[in-house]
Design a protein around this motif. Structure first.
Motif, PDB file in Angstrom:
ATOM      1  N   GLY A  81      51.183  22.628 -28.991  1.00 17.39           N
ATOM      2  CA  GLY A  81      52.511  22.339 -29.526  1.00 17.39           C
ATOM      3  C   GLY A  81      53.457  23.439 -29.106  1.00 17.39           C
ATOM      4  N   GLY A  82      54.698  23.238 -29.371  1.00 17.62           N
ATOM      5  CA  GLY A  82      55.708  24.216 -28.977  1.00 17.62           C
ATOM      6  C   GLY A  82      56.255  24.985 -30.155  1.00 17.62           C
ATOM      7  N   LEU A  83      57.350  25.649 -29.920  1.00 17.88           N
ATOM      8  CA  LEU A  83      58.076  26.365 -30.967  1.00 17.88           C
ATOM      9  C   LEU A  83      59.010  25.367 -31.622  1.00 17.88           C
ATOM     10  CD1 LEU A  83      58.889  28.963 -32.447  1.00 17.88           C
ATOM     11  CD2 LEU A  83      60.543  29.379 -30.609  1.00 17.88           C
ATOM     12  N   GLY A  84      58.736  25.043 -32.866  1.00 12.96           N
ATOM     13  CA  GLY A  84      59.555  24.069 -33.581  1.00 12.96           C
ATOM     14  C   GLY A  84      60.881  24.653 -34.016  1.00 12.96           C
ATOM     15  N   LYS A  85      61.827  23.778 -34.312  1.00 10.53           N
ATOM     16  CA  LYS A  85      63.144  24.235 -34.775  1.00 10.53           C
ATOM     17  C   LYS A  85      63.039  24.969 -36.110  1.00 10.53           C
ATOM     18  CE  LYS A  85      64.182  19.853 -36.961  1.00 10.53           C
ATOM     19  NZ  LYS A  85      64.780  18.577 -36.845  1.00 10.53           N
ATOM     20  N   GLU A  86      61.909  24.799 -36.793  1.00  5.06           N
ATOM     21  CA  GLU A  86      61.682  25.500 -38.061  1.00  5.06           C
ATOM     22  C   GLU A  86      61.280  26.959 -37.846  1.00  5.06           C
ATOM     23  OE1 GLU A  86      61.187  21.209 -38.271  1.00  5.06           O
ATOM     24  OE2 GLU A  86      60.125  22.701 -37.089  1.00  5.06           O
ATOM     25  N   GLY A  87      61.019  27.323 -36.573  1.00  3.57           N
ATOM     26  CA  GLY A  87      60.741  28.724 -36.253  1.00  3.57           C
ATOM     27  C   GLY A  87      59.273  29.100 -36.159  1.00  3.57           C
ATOM     28  N   HIS A  88      58.385  28.117 -36.058  1.00  3.06           N
ATOM     29  CA  HIS A  88      56.948  28.405 -35.991  1.00  3.06           C
ATOM     30  C   HIS A  88      56.342  27.790 -34.737  1.00  3.06           C
ATOM     31  CE1 HIS A  88      56.906  29.839 -40.148  1.00  3.06           C
ATOM     32  NE2 HIS A  88      57.685  28.812 -40.422  1.00  3.06           N
ATOM     33  N   TYR A  89      55.435  28.534 -34.111  1.00  2.96           N
ATOM     34  CA  TYR A  89      54.662  27.983 -33.007  1.00  2.96           C
ATOM     35  C   TYR A  89      53.602  27.053 -33.583  1.00  2.96           C
ATOM     36  CZ  TYR A  89      56.768  31.027 -29.547  1.00  2.96           C
ATOM     37  OH  TYR A  89      57.661  31.643 -28.699  1.00  2.96           O
ATOM     38  N   GLU A  90      53.641  25.799 -33.156  1.00  2.59           N
ATOM     39  CA  GLU A  90      52.729  24.804 -33.698  1.00  2.59           C
ATOM     40  C   GLU A  90      51.274  25.151 -33.403  1.00  2.59           C
ATOM     41  OE1 GLU A  90      54.133  21.116 -32.029  1.00  2.59           O
ATOM     42  OE2 GLU A  90      56.057  21.284 -33.074  1.00  2.59           O
ATOM     43  N   GLY A  91      50.985  25.566 -32.157  1.00  2.00           N
ATOM     44  CA  GLY A  91      49.610  25.887 -31.794  1.00  2.00           C
ATOM     45  C   GLY A  91      49.020  26.989 -32.663  1.00  2.00           C
ATOM     46  N   VAL A 105      37.273  31.323 -34.355  1.00  2.00           N
ATOM     47  CA  VAL A 105      38.465  31.505 -33.527  1.00  2.00           C
ATOM     48  C   VAL A 105      38.154  31.315 -32.038  1.00  2.00           C
ATOM     49  CG1 VAL A 105      38.345  34.029 -33.271  1.00  2.00           C
ATOM     50  CG2 VAL A 105      40.566  32.879 -33.303  1.00  2.00           C
ATOM     51  N   GLN A 106      36.943  31.675 -31.611  1.00  2.00           N
ATOM     52  CA  GLN A 106      36.590  31.533 -30.193  1.00  2.00           C
ATOM     53  C   GLN A 106      36.386  30.072 -29.784  1.00  2.00           C
ATOM     54  OE1 GLN A 106      34.869  33.266 -32.465  1.00  2.00           O
ATOM     55  NE2 GLN A 106      32.677  32.855 -32.335  1.00  2.00           N
ATOM     56  N   ALA A 107      36.315  29.159 -30.741  1.00  2.00           N
ATOM     57  CA  ALA A 107      36.178  27.726 -30.437  1.00  2.00           C
ATOM     58  C   ALA A 107      37.540  27.042 -30.306  1.00  2.00           C
ATOM     59  CB  ALA A 107      35.355  27.035 -31.518  1.00  2.00           C
ATOM     60  N   ILE A 108      38.621  27.803 -30.503  1.00  2.00           N
ATOM     61  CA  ILE A 108      39.967  27.222 -30.502  1.00  2.00           C
ATOM     62  C   ILE A 108      40.778  27.786 -29.345  1.00  2.00           C
ATOM     63  CG2 ILE A 108      42.078  26.877 -31.840  1.00  2.00           C
ATOM     64  CD1 ILE A 108      40.350  27.551 -34.367  1.00  2.00           C
ATOM     65  N   LEU A 109      41.304  26.888 -28.538  1.00  2.00           N
ATOM     66  CA  LEU A 109      42.216  27.263 -27.456  1.00  2.00           C
ATOM     67  C   LEU A 109      43.627  26.944 -27.936  1.00  2.00           C
ATOM     68  CD1 LEU A 109      40.257  25.554 -24.540  1.00  2.00           C
ATOM     69  CD2 LEU A 109      40.094  27.934 -25.296  1.00  2.00           C
ATOM     70  N   VAL A 110      44.541  27.882 -27.796  1.00  2.00           N
ATOM     71  CA  VAL A 110      45.907  27.700 -28.293  1.00  2.00           C
ATOM     72  C   VAL A 110      46.863  27.521 -27.121  1.00  2.00           C
ATOM     73  CG1 VAL A 110      47.789  28.716 -29.639  1.00  2.00           C
ATOM     74  CG2 VAL A 110      45.418  29.086 -30.342  1.00  2.00           C
ATOM     75  N   ASP A 111      47.618  26.423 -27.174  1.00  2.00           N
ATOM     76  CA  ASP A 111      48.659  26.148 -26.189  1.00  2.00           C
ATOM     77  C   ASP A 111      49.988  26.062 -26.934  1.00  2.00           C
ATOM     78  OD1 ASP A 111      50.384  25.186 -24.213  1.00  2.00           O
ATOM     79  OD2 ASP A 111      49.590  23.136 -24.327  1.00  2.00           O
ATOM     80  N   ASN A 112      50.748  27.136 -26.909  1.00  2.00           N
ATOM     81  CA  ASN A 112      52.058  27.142 -27.567  1.00  2.00           C
ATOM     82  C   ASN A 112      53.185  26.712 -26.630  1.00  2.00           C
ATOM     83  OD1 ASN A 112      51.690  27.807 -30.327  1.00  2.00           O
ATOM     84  ND2 ASN A 112      51.192  29.908 -29.752  1.00  2.00           N
TER      85      ASN A 112
END
Length: 189
Positions: A81-91, A105-112
């Protein structure tokens, strides 16, 4: 003049029929979960509220991915996810939620940088090439799955499956309407 009127009416009827048929196919496809073992679950982002909490729609997507992860469907989860207008990175918010539910945490890949479906598909394909991942299972709302699978395949992800989040609201009707145009824009683009 009557010939033009009939031609226009026939065109509108054809377009309406195409829309109804397409929407029916997308709905059936979206509600038909195709759960297979894969290299990675790909969870598409949605609204993170201004207080940092997840929207009900986003939480439903993550809960479905958590269920699949716990069933052993995949050892990895990409949250995109991206940076929402609410000010938070969804990823990042999605990762935080999954870690709180016990996912390492090592099982999660984050795409911001996955601020739309096409970006998520492109970003996953890039990660997949780097990590030698050949398959994905998309998790999103039912109406979103056909287009997401199309985009992943266009990015040369060889094996793509999907499962829908069990959260529904009235706005899904609008989203299904919008998907008609978005699907063909991406198909032809």
């Amino acid at each position: 003049m009557p010939t033009i009127k009939r031609f226009v009416l026939a065109g509108l009827m054809l377009l309406s029929s195409w829309f109804v048929l397409h929407s029916a196919v997308v709905t059936i496809d979206g509600f038909t979960d195709d759960v297979q073992p894969v290299d990675c679950l790909v969870v598409l982002g949605n609204t993170v509220n201004s207080d940092g909490s997840l929207s009900a729609r986003l939480q439903a997507r993550l809960d479905k991915s958590l269920e699949l992860y716990q069933q052993g469907v995949s050892p990895l989860i990409l949250v995109s996810g991206g940076l929402g207008k609410e000010g938070h990175y969804e990823g990042t918010a999605m990762q935080r939620y999954l870690v709180a539910q016990g996912v390492p945490v090592q099982a999660i890949l984050v795409d911001n940088k996955g601020d739309n479906t096409q970006a998520t598909a492109r970003n996953y394909a890039h990660i997949a090439r780097q990590r030698h991942l050949r398959s994905a299972l998309v998790v999103s709302q039912f109406f979103h799955l056909s287009r997401t699978k199309l985009l992943l395949r266009k990015q040369s992800v060889p094996v793509v499956h999907a499962a829908h989040a069990t959260y529904y609201e009235w706005r899904d009707a609008y989203a299904l309407f919008r998907e008609f145009f978005a699907y063909y824009a991406y198909l032809l683009g």
